[in-house]
Design a protein around this motif. Structure first.
Motif, PDB file in Angstrom:
ATOM      1  N   LEU A 161       0.808  -1.220   0.000  1.00  0.00           N
ATOM      2  CA  LEU A 161       0.000   0.000   0.000  1.00  0.00           C
ATOM      3  C   LEU A 161       0.837   1.264   0.000  1.00  0.00           C
ATOM      4  O   LEU A 161       0.463   2.263  -0.609  1.00  0.00           O
ATOM      5  CB  LEU A 161      -0.928   0.033   1.233  1.00  0.00           C
ATOM      6  CG  LEU A 161      -2.088  -0.947   1.265  1.00  0.00           C
ATOM      7  CD1 LEU A 161      -1.687  -2.186   2.053  1.00  0.00           C
ATOM      8  CD2 LEU A 161      -3.323  -0.321   1.880  1.00  0.00           C
ATOM      9  N   GLY A 162       1.987   1.233   0.686  1.00  0.00           N
ATOM     10  CA  GLY A 162       2.815   2.425   0.792  1.00  0.00           C
ATOM     11  C   GLY A 162       3.612   2.689  -0.466  1.00  0.00           C
ATOM     12  O   GLY A 162       3.328   3.606  -1.233  1.00  0.00           O
ATOM     13  N   ALA A 163       4.630   1.879  -0.695  1.00  0.00           N
ATOM     14  CA  ALA A 163       5.513   2.092  -1.836  1.00  0.00           C
ATOM     15  C   ALA A 163       4.807   1.881  -3.168  1.00  0.00           C
ATOM     16  O   ALA A 163       5.278   2.360  -4.197  1.00  0.00           O
ATOM     17  CB  ALA A 163       6.720   1.161  -1.731  1.00  0.00           C
ATOM     18  N   GLY A 164       3.673   1.189  -3.167  1.00  0.00           N
ATOM     19  CA  GLY A 164       2.938   0.966  -4.403  1.00  0.00           C
ATOM     20  C   GLY A 164       1.996   2.083  -4.777  1.00  0.00           C
ATOM     21  O   GLY A 164       1.369   2.026  -5.840  1.00  0.00           O
ATOM     22  N   ALA A 165       1.876   3.117  -3.947  1.00  0.00           N
ATOM     23  CA  ALA A 165       0.964   4.215  -4.240  1.00  0.00           C
ATOM     24  C   ALA A 165       1.561   5.147  -5.291  1.00  0.00           C
ATOM     25  O   ALA A 165       2.768   5.194  -5.501  1.00  0.00           O
ATOM     26  CB  ALA A 165       0.640   4.987  -2.960  1.00  0.00           C
ATOM     27  N   ASP A 166       0.683   5.911  -5.941  1.00  0.00           N
ATOM     28  CA  ASP A 166       1.131   6.876  -6.942  1.00  0.00           C
ATOM     29  C   ASP A 166       1.799   8.085  -6.306  1.00  0.00           C
ATOM     30  O   ASP A 166       2.773   8.622  -6.836  1.00  0.00           O
ATOM     31  CB  ASP A 166      -0.057   7.350  -7.783  1.00  0.00           C
ATOM     32  CG  ASP A 166      -0.739   6.211  -8.504  1.00  0.00           C
ATOM     33  OD1 ASP A 166      -0.025   5.351  -9.059  1.00  0.00           O
ATOM     34  OD2 ASP A 166      -1.985   6.159  -8.503  1.00  0.00           O
ATOM     35  N   VAL A 167       1.250   8.525  -5.181  1.00  0.00           N
ATOM     36  CA  VAL A 167       1.783   9.670  -4.438  1.00  0.00           C
ATOM     37  C   VAL A 167       2.021   9.209  -3.012  1.00  0.00           C
ATOM     38  O   VAL A 167       1.103   8.684  -2.362  1.00  0.00           O
ATOM     39  CB  VAL A 167       0.809  10.863  -4.456  1.00  0.00           C
ATOM     40  CG1 VAL A 167       1.379  12.024  -3.638  1.00  0.00           C
ATOM     41  CG2 VAL A 167       0.510  11.303  -5.882  1.00  0.00           C
ATOM     42  N   VAL A 168       3.233   9.386  -2.516  1.00  0.00           N
ATOM     43  CA  VAL A 168       3.599   8.907  -1.182  1.00  0.00           C
ATOM     44  C   VAL A 168       3.998  10.099  -0.327  1.00  0.00           C
ATOM     45  O   VAL A 168       5.028  10.745  -0.570  1.00  0.00           O
ATOM     46  CB  VAL A 168       4.756   7.890  -1.244  1.00  0.00           C
ATOM     47  CG1 VAL A 168       5.080   7.377   0.159  1.00  0.00           C
ATOM     48  CG2 VAL A 168       4.398   6.729  -2.170  1.00  0.00           C
ATOM     49  N   LEU A 169       3.178  10.394   0.683  1.00  0.00           N
ATOM     50  CA  LEU A 169       3.462  11.447   1.645  1.00  0.00           C
ATOM     51  C   LEU A 169       3.811  10.801   2.976  1.00  0.00           C
ATOM     52  O   LEU A 169       3.310   9.722   3.302  1.00  0.00           O
ATOM     53  CB  LEU A 169       2.237  12.364   1.820  1.00  0.00           C
ATOM     54  CG  LEU A 169       1.610  12.921   0.536  1.00  0.00           C
ATOM     55  CD1 LEU A 169       0.346  13.713   0.869  1.00  0.00           C
ATOM     56  CD2 LEU A 169       2.601  13.782  -0.223  1.00  0.00           C
ATOM     57  N   ALA A 170       4.664  11.437   3.755  1.00  0.00           N
ATOM     58  CA  ALA A 170       5.075  10.865   5.032  1.00  0.00           C
ATOM     59  C   ALA A 170       5.091  11.949   6.097  1.00  0.00           C
ATOM     60  O   ALA A 170       5.374  13.118   5.806  1.00  0.00           O
ATOM     61  CB  ALA A 170       6.448  10.211   4.921  1.00  0.00           C
ATOM     62  N   ASP A 205       7.596  11.046  -1.786  1.00  0.00           N
ATOM     63  CA  ASP A 205       7.467  12.294  -2.545  1.00  0.00           C
ATOM     64  C   ASP A 205       7.607  13.539  -1.686  1.00  0.00           C
ATOM     65  O   ASP A 205       8.106  14.561  -2.164  1.00  0.00           O
ATOM     66  CB  ASP A 205       6.113  12.331  -3.265  1.00  0.00           C
ATOM     67  CG  ASP A 205       6.073  11.337  -4.412  1.00  0.00           C
ATOM     68  OD1 ASP A 205       6.948  11.424  -5.289  1.00  0.00           O
ATOM     69  OD2 ASP A 205       5.184  10.473  -4.420  1.00  0.00           O
ATOM     70  N   ALA A 206       7.165  13.484  -0.449  1.00  0.00           N
ATOM     71  CA  ALA A 206       7.265  14.658   0.420  1.00  0.00           C
ATOM     72  C   ALA A 206       7.119  14.231   1.871  1.00  0.00           C
ATOM     73  O   ALA A 206       6.334  13.329   2.189  1.00  0.00           O
ATOM     74  CB  ALA A 206       6.197  15.697   0.068  1.00  0.00           C
ATOM     75  N   VAL A 207       7.876  14.870   2.742  1.00  0.00           N
ATOM     76  CA  VAL A 207       7.689  14.742   4.185  1.00  0.00           C
ATOM     77  C   VAL A 207       6.924  15.991   4.618  1.00  0.00           C
ATOM     78  O   VAL A 207       7.428  17.108   4.474  1.00  0.00           O
ATOM     79  CB  VAL A 207       9.037  14.630   4.920  1.00  0.00           C
ATOM     80  CG1 VAL A 207       8.814  14.556   6.422  1.00  0.00           C
ATOM     81  CG2 VAL A 207       9.805  13.400   4.424  1.00  0.00           C
ATOM     82  N   VAL A 208       5.722  15.794   5.107  1.00  0.00           N
ATOM     83  CA  VAL A 208       4.787  16.901   5.316  1.00  0.00           C
ATOM     84  C   VAL A 208       4.531  17.092   6.806  1.00  0.00           C
ATOM     85  O   VAL A 208       4.086  16.157   7.486  1.00  0.00           O
ATOM     86  CB  VAL A 208       3.455  16.639   4.584  1.00  0.00           C
ATOM     87  CG1 VAL A 208       2.549  17.857   4.681  1.00  0.00           C
ATOM     88  CG2 VAL A 208       3.702  16.279   3.121  1.00  0.00           C
TER      89      VAL A 208
END
Length: 452
Positions: A161-170, A205-208
């Motif tokens: 679910l994590g690395a397979g997503a199109d957009v990965v925010l953390a 993609d971004a650490v938010v």
């Protein structure tokens, strides 16, 4: 305030529009006593977890609105056996994906998991195959998948679910990695297993920050569900620079104007073009290139993807990131804008070790196979194949302060065994000026500065 250790329902409430969450009914099915392995005490462990959390499984699923955009949502309850995946977890995840496809909804996963559930053995591990299948089906349906990595995101939950997503925010400080904290090598660098470490390596993609996460997630959903333009997007207007709207008189003038330090760069063009712009970062293969800006944005209320070179020698990670964005845009039916500006591909030993040739080939292939229209604007230097890889065949435009060349004039002179002072004359012979490119059919036209 969003934190990494909220419960599943609190995590949803911290991000979704107030009162918008509607839970999906649990799929039918009952577990056998103490599970498929008859693991002594497993039922007692689940009962204690249920009393502690108020949940009967490690995920909560449903639909909610984020900034007014409806999405299917999966939220992990880490307090329930460490957010681990078992058979009944897999049932709920599968139902959530099916709901997203049936209702044409983007899917948002709020992940906090330690991995697969030991008490169910290999049957727990095979739930990852179910999740992977649902991810593929949802991708094929042209629906975006977004992941928010909470603390911790490890094991199979990260690898599906994590690395397979199109957009990965953390979220900052979240533990993110395939290996959990108790199974890593004793001498492993702890920074590699953090959200920040995964971002630096090109996997996030971004650490938010928590306070910004609701707006960022809503922005992504707004962009990825926005209407699509009906055809190719128009190229940006030329920005004021060193050209004053006039094309260069000689080939060497074109080179000097394109290399001028005051010439507008990709960031300025993107800011002028988009009303909202959200970046994607990383090639998902261990690398990033700050000289390649990629992402999605809104142009006159419609979604557009972009990949833009920033005037530096493009690294292999930059090409792979651009290819990733082009393919994602193609799958989602979103037109693409590319901005070309590079003296050429990076050609040092590190670039060769990182696969410069295959990375450039990947971009050529992504653009060649894209079903969505691609528009290109050459805004500065167009150095050989490293620049051409991002250029749309038949729909490339040029600015007055740009040039495109099979090779840099200085290098061409050297190859032809001419003295260095012959570079200007060689530039003329190469016919690299903007107007030459149009005459040769390489470019459709020279864009002018916007008036009014």
């Amino acid at each position: 305030m969003t934190t990494t250790r909220l419960s599943a329902r609190a995590a949803i409430a911290s991000l979704a529009d107030a009162g918008s969450f509607a839970e999906l009914p649990p799929p039918p099915g009952q577990s056998t006593p103490d599970g498929p392995l008859a693991w002594t005490g497993y039922d007692d462990s689940r009962a204690r977890a249920a009393r502690r959390t108020g949940e009967v499984e490690s995920v909560v699923t449903g639909a909610a609105r984020f900034g007014g955009v409806e999405a299917a949502v999966i939220s992990f309850e880490f307090g329930f056996l460490g957010g681990s995946l078992g058979q009944r977890t897999g049932d709920r995840l599968e139902a959530a994906y099916a709901h997203a496809r049936a209702h044409r909804l983007p899917l948002v996963s709020l992940i906090a998991t330690g991995g697969s559930r030991m008490q169910e053995g290999m049957l727990a591990l095979t739930q990852l195959q179910r999740v992977a299948r649902q991810c593929v089906l949802t991708r094929a349906a042209g629906l975006p998948q977004l992941a928010v990595l909470r603390d911790p995101t490890t094991g199979g939950g990260w690898a599906t679910l994590g690395a397979g997503a199109d957009v990965v925010l953390a979220l900052p400080g979240a533990q993110v990695g395939f290996a959990g904290s108790r199974v890593r090598p004793a001498d492993a660098d702890p920074a590699a297993y953090t959200a920040e470490g995964q971002y630096a390596a090109g996997h996030v993609d971004a650490v938010v920050p928590p306070a910004e996460l609701p707006g960022t997630l809503a922005g992504w959903l707004r962009v990825l569900t926005a209407p699509r333009p009906g055809g190719p997007v128009e190229p940006p207007a030329a920005l004021g620079g060193v050209h004053d709207g006039a094309v260069p008189e000689t080939g060497w003038d074109a080179v000097r104007q394109a290399r001028h330090p005051d010439r507008p760069r990709a960031g300025a063009y993107l800011d002028a073009y988009f009303t909202l712009r959200l970046p994607l970062s990383g090639d998902r293969a261990g690398g990033t290139d700050p000289g390649m800006l990629c992402g999605f944005g809104l142009r006159e209320g419609r979604a557009v993807a972009y990949a833009a070179q920033c005037g530096t020698a493009t690294r292999p990670a930059g090409y792979r990131t651009a290819a990733r964005v082009v393919r994602l845009a193609d799958r989602l039916g979103i037109p693409v804008l590319t901005l070309v500006d590079t003296p050429g591909a990076a050609n040092d030993a590190a670039a060769e070790h990182a696969g410069a040739g295959p990375a450039i080939a990947d971009v050529f292939a992504a653009l060649a196979s894209a079903a969505v229209p691609v528009t290109t604007l050459l805004i500065g230097e167009g150095g050989s194949g490293g620049a051409l890889a991002l250029a749309a065949p038949g729909n490339t435009w040029v600015t007055p302060d740009s040039y495109f060349s099979v090779i840099a004039p200085e290098l061409a002179a050297a190859i032809l065994k001419r003295p260095p002072e012959a570079a200007p004359a060689t530039a003329d012979q190469l016919r690299i000026r903007p107007q030459d490119l149009v005459a040769l059919g390489v470019a459709r036209g020279v864009v002018a500065p916007r008036t009014g």
